[in-house]
Design an enzyme around this catalytic site. Structure first.
Site, PDB file in Angstrom:
ATOM      1  N   GLN A  30       1.322  -1.375   0.144  1.00 38.64           N
ATOM      2  CA  GLN A  30       0.114  -0.085  -0.009  1.00 38.64           C
ATOM      3  C   GLN A  30       0.664   1.260  -0.339  1.00 38.64           C
ATOM      4  O   GLN A  30       2.137   1.375   0.208  1.00 38.64           O
ATOM      5  CB  GLN A  30      -1.123  -0.305   1.518  1.00 38.64           C
ATOM      6  CG  GLN A  30      -0.328  -0.358   3.160  1.00 38.64           C
ATOM      7  CD  GLN A  30      -0.962  -1.075   3.734  1.00 38.64           C
ATOM      8  OE1 GLN A  30      -2.273  -1.004   3.479  1.00 38.64           O
ATOM      9  NE2 GLN A  30      -0.483  -1.474   4.399  1.00 38.64           N
ATOM     10  N   HIS A  61      -8.576   2.946  19.821  1.00 43.49           N
ATOM     11  CA  HIS A  61      -7.455   2.101  20.216  1.00 43.49           C
ATOM     12  C   HIS A  61      -8.074   1.957  21.761  1.00 43.49           C
ATOM     13  O   HIS A  61      -8.715   0.704  22.317  1.00 43.49           O
ATOM     14  CB  HIS A  61      -6.346   2.595  20.443  1.00 43.49           C
ATOM     15  CG  HIS A  61      -5.507   2.120  19.150  1.00 43.49           C
ATOM     16  ND1 HIS A  61      -4.641   3.741  18.512  1.00 43.49           N
ATOM     17  CD2 HIS A  61      -5.507   1.334  17.725  1.00 43.49           C
ATOM     18  CE1 HIS A  61      -4.147   3.440  17.550  1.00 43.49           C
ATOM     19  NE2 HIS A  61      -5.015   2.156  17.237  1.00 43.49           N
ATOM     20  N   ASP A  85      -0.400   0.067  13.924  1.00 43.85           N
ATOM     21  CA  ASP A  85       0.696   0.548  14.294  1.00 43.85           C
ATOM     22  C   ASP A  85       0.646   0.210  15.851  1.00 43.85           C
ATOM     23  O   ASP A  85       1.514   1.060  16.655  1.00 43.85           O
ATOM     24  CB  ASP A  85      -0.203   1.767  13.988  1.00 43.85           C
ATOM     25  CG  ASP A  85      -1.787   1.431  14.727  1.00 43.85           C
ATOM     26  OD1 ASP A  85      -1.786   1.425  15.264  1.00 43.85           O
ATOM     27  OD2 ASP A  85      -2.610   1.469  13.942  1.00 43.85           O
ATOM     28  N   GLU A 104       0.345  -8.390  11.645  1.00 43.36           N
ATOM     29  CA  GLU A 104       0.336  -7.754  10.128  1.00 43.36           C
ATOM     30  C   GLU A 104       0.501  -8.471   9.485  1.00 43.36           C
ATOM     31  O   GLU A 104       2.055  -8.731   8.931  1.00 43.36           O
ATOM     32  CB  GLU A 104       0.907  -6.453  10.911  1.00 43.36           C
ATOM     33  CG  GLU A 104       1.205  -4.982  10.011  1.00 43.36           C
ATOM     34  CD  GLU A 104      -0.067  -4.647   9.286  1.00 43.36           C
ATOM     35  OE1 GLU A 104      -0.914  -3.941   9.625  1.00 43.36           O
ATOM     36  OE2 GLU A 104      -0.218  -4.514   8.019  1.00 43.36           O
ATOM     37  N   ASP A 154      -8.297  -5.311  13.683  1.00 43.56           N
ATOM     38  CA  ASP A 154      -8.277  -3.644  13.254  1.00 43.56           C
ATOM     39  C   ASP A 154      -7.125  -3.582  12.013  1.00 43.56           C
ATOM     40  O   ASP A 154      -6.643  -3.598  11.797  1.00 43.56           O
ATOM     41  CB  ASP A 154      -6.949  -2.705  14.414  1.00 43.56           C
ATOM     42  CG  ASP A 154      -6.414  -2.036  14.496  1.00 43.56           C
ATOM     43  OD1 ASP A 154      -7.163  -0.664  13.325  1.00 43.56           O
ATOM     44  OD2 ASP A 154      -5.481  -1.632  14.918  1.00 43.56           O
ATOM     45  N   THR A 156      -7.743  -2.089   7.664  1.00 42.82           N
ATOM     46  CA  THR A 156      -7.906  -0.583   7.313  1.00 42.82           C
ATOM     47  C   THR A 156      -9.356  -1.121   6.314  1.00 42.82           C
ATOM     48  O   THR A 156      -9.846  -2.229   6.597  1.00 42.82           O
ATOM     49  CB  THR A 156      -7.183  -1.056   6.148  1.00 42.82           C
ATOM     50  OG1 THR A 156      -6.395  -2.062   5.468  1.00 42.82           O
ATOM     51  CG2 THR A 156      -5.478  -0.474   6.465  1.00 42.82           C
ATOM     52  N   ASP A 157      -9.793  -0.287   5.571  1.00 44.28           N
ATOM     53  CA  ASP A 157     -11.182  -0.556   5.046  1.00 44.28           C
ATOM     54  C   ASP A 157     -11.236  -1.756   4.094  1.00 44.28           C
ATOM     55  O   ASP A 157     -10.155  -2.242   3.655  1.00 44.28           O
ATOM     56  CB  ASP A 157     -11.584   0.894   3.956  1.00 44.28           C
ATOM     57  CG  ASP A 157     -12.335   1.405   5.503  1.00 44.28           C
ATOM     58  OD1 ASP A 157     -12.752   1.622   5.708  1.00 44.28           O
ATOM     59  OD2 ASP A 157     -11.229   2.519   5.570  1.00 44.28           O
ATOM     60  N   PRO A 161      -5.487  -6.264   0.288  1.00 43.63           N
ATOM     61  CA  PRO A 161      -5.498  -7.146   1.373  1.00 43.63           C
ATOM     62  C   PRO A 161      -6.095  -6.616   2.345  1.00 43.63           C
ATOM     63  O   PRO A 161      -6.465  -8.332   3.462  1.00 43.63           O
ATOM     64  CB  PRO A 161      -4.528  -6.857   1.513  1.00 43.63           C
ATOM     65  CG  PRO A 161      -3.715  -5.331   1.776  1.00 43.63           C
ATOM     66  CD  PRO A 161      -4.558  -5.202   0.341  1.00 43.63           C
TER      67      PRO A 161
HETATM   68  N1  SAM Z   1      -7.371   1.777  12.922  1.00 43.47           N
HETATM   69  C1  SAM Z   1      -7.332   1.765  11.656  1.00 43.47           C
HETATM   70  C2  SAM Z   1      -8.308   2.259  10.450  1.00 43.47           C
HETATM   71  O1  SAM Z   1      -9.280   1.348  10.203  1.00 43.47           O
HETATM   72  O2  SAM Z   1      -8.017   3.122  10.557  1.00 43.47           O
HETATM   73  C3  SAM Z   1      -6.650   0.923  10.907  1.00 43.47           C
HETATM   74  C4  SAM Z   1      -5.527   0.562  11.200  1.00 43.47           C
HETATM   75  S1  SAM Z   1      -4.712  -0.245  11.048  1.00 43.47           S
HETATM   76  C5  SAM Z   1      -2.727   0.804  10.751  1.00 43.47           C
HETATM   77  C6  SAM Z   1      -5.044  -1.386   9.613  1.00 43.47           C
HETATM   78  C7  SAM Z   1      -3.595  -2.673   9.726  1.00 43.47           C
HETATM   79  O3  SAM Z   1      -3.802  -3.662   8.679  1.00 43.47           O
HETATM   80  C8  SAM Z   1      -3.054  -1.729   8.390  1.00 43.47           C
HETATM   81  O4  SAM Z   1      -1.314  -1.315   8.459  1.00 43.47           O
HETATM   82  C9  SAM Z   1      -3.424  -2.786   7.079  1.00 43.47           C
HETATM   83  O5  SAM Z   1      -1.218  -3.262   6.403  1.00 43.47           O
HETATM   84  C10 SAM Z   1      -3.303  -4.158   7.755  1.00 43.47           C
HETATM   85  N2  SAM Z   1      -3.310  -5.390   7.038  1.00 43.47           N
HETATM   86  C11 SAM Z   1      -4.716  -5.094   6.114  1.00 43.47           C
HETATM   87  N3  SAM Z   1      -4.689  -6.233   5.375  1.00 43.47           N
HETATM   88  C12 SAM Z   1      -4.612  -7.264   6.223  1.00 43.47           C
HETATM   89  C13 SAM Z   1      -4.045  -8.585   6.614  1.00 43.47           C
HETATM   90  N4  SAM Z   1      -5.210  -9.329   4.891  1.00 43.47           N
HETATM   91  N5  SAM Z   1      -3.848  -9.737   7.677  1.00 43.47           N
HETATM   92  C14 SAM Z   1      -3.465  -8.488   7.986  1.00 43.47           C
HETATM   93  N6  SAM Z   1      -2.980  -7.387   8.488  1.00 43.47           N
HETATM   94  C15 SAM Z   1      -3.883  -6.290   7.402  1.00 43.47           C
END
Ligand code: SAM
Length: 281
Positions: A30, A61, A85, A104, A154, A156-157, A161
């Site tokens: 990303q 959090h 994070d 992660e 936790d 991403t949208d 991934p």
């Molecule tokens: N609180 C945040 C939000 O909703 O805006 C989410 C923050 S956190 C940084 C989200 C993390 O999920 C990212 O670092 C991303 O790389 C990770 N992520 C996304 N898809 C994933 C997957 N399939 N397995 C593990 N981690 C994943």
């Protein structure tokens, strides 16, 4: 003047002034940006979407971590999917009896958070009760033999991934990896803007768990009203027993800025339009 315009909703978006660009890279997974802003302090964005800011990340959090842990009451093992994070990891580890595993997919998020967002995860990544796995959360819950009392998604949208982390087979695997009475909590989306997404994922969880709902938290930079966090369990833990939650909260000796036992119970009080969204799902 350099600005960051968030690209998440069709026809509306928030714009930040970039007072200082701290970090920019395209990782394997990303686009990752860290910048400073006068209102919100340091900001982390992934693929054009704000993930957290220095001044309001505690709301998200604290609510995504302490609600399931204190609702359950006897948590030993927590699994965090995503969360690179470190914010969820740090909050769950404040409960002294538990161990946490964080999965992660993008190591660069963790490395960047360590370098540029030390106020979020602090030293959680090096905590003796923490295990860090770099890999896909989907594959991890499919393949692991371990069981967890709480799983926090936790993510991403649901694009890239993270899309599969809102899907049926992932939730099914999460249900299988929970101990009896365990709790699944997920980042679900802002009902005002992302109602269809909130409803669809809720419908999937409601098929797999005896009790499923969402609870709400007001995070200023997740614009459009409160964000919904999915809550699912085979135990009936909603909205929570206030005197018991007060006891557990006091015993945990937590200092929080947003979470409190009465806020916990109140967060499950849903406006009729959100209840309708879930019932129609
Ligand atoms: N609180 C945040 C939000 O909703 O805006 C989410 C923050 S956190 C940084 C989200 C993390 O999920 C990212 O670092 C991303 O790389 C990770 N992520 C996304 N898809 C994933 C997957 N399939 N397995 C593990 N981690 C994943």
């Amino acid at each position: 003047m350099l600005t960051f315009a968030e690209a998440i909703h069709d026809g509306f978006g928030q714009t930040f002034r970039v007072d200082r660009l701290v970090h920019y890279e395209k990782t394997e997974h990303q686009e990752l940006v860290v910048f400073d802003n006068a209102c919100f302090g340091r900001v982390l964005a992934l693929d054009g979407i704000v993930q957290l800011t220095q001044h309001d990340h505690h709301v998200y959090h604290e609510m995504i971590a302490h609600v399931p842990v204190l609702a359950h009451g006897a948590v030993r093992d927590v699994l965090v999917i995503g969360g690179g994070d470190g914010g969820v990891l740090r909050e769950v580890l404040r409960h002294e009896a538990l161990r946490a595993t964080l999965v992660e997919i993008d190591a660069r998020v963790i490395e960047t958070a360590r370098a540029h967002l030390p106020f979020v995860g602090a030293d959680a990544f090096d905590h003796p009760r923490a295990e860090i796995v770099i890999g896909d959360g989907l594959a991890y819950v499919r393949d692991t033999e371990r069981r967890f009392d709480v799983i926090v998604v936790d993510s991403t949208d649901p694009v890239g991934p993270a899309a599969a982390l809102f899907g049926e087979s992932f939730y099914r695997d999460c249900a299988r990896r929970l101990t009896p009475g365990g709790v699944l909590v997920t980042q679900a989306g802002v009902p005002f803007f992302q109602g269809a997404q909130v409803a669809q994922a809720h419908r999937l969880r409601a098929r797999l768990f005896a009790h499923a709902t969402v609870y709400l938290a007001a995070v200023p930079t997740y614009t459009g009203g409160p964000i919904a966090l999915g809550f699912a369990s085979d135990a009936d833990l909603v909205p929570g027993d206030l005197p018991l939650l007060r006891e557990r909260f006091a015993a945990a000796r937590l200092e929080t800025r947003y979470y409190a036992p009465d806020v916990h119970v109140g967060a499950f009080a849903l406006p009729p339009e959100v209840r309708t969204l879930l019932q129609g799902a």
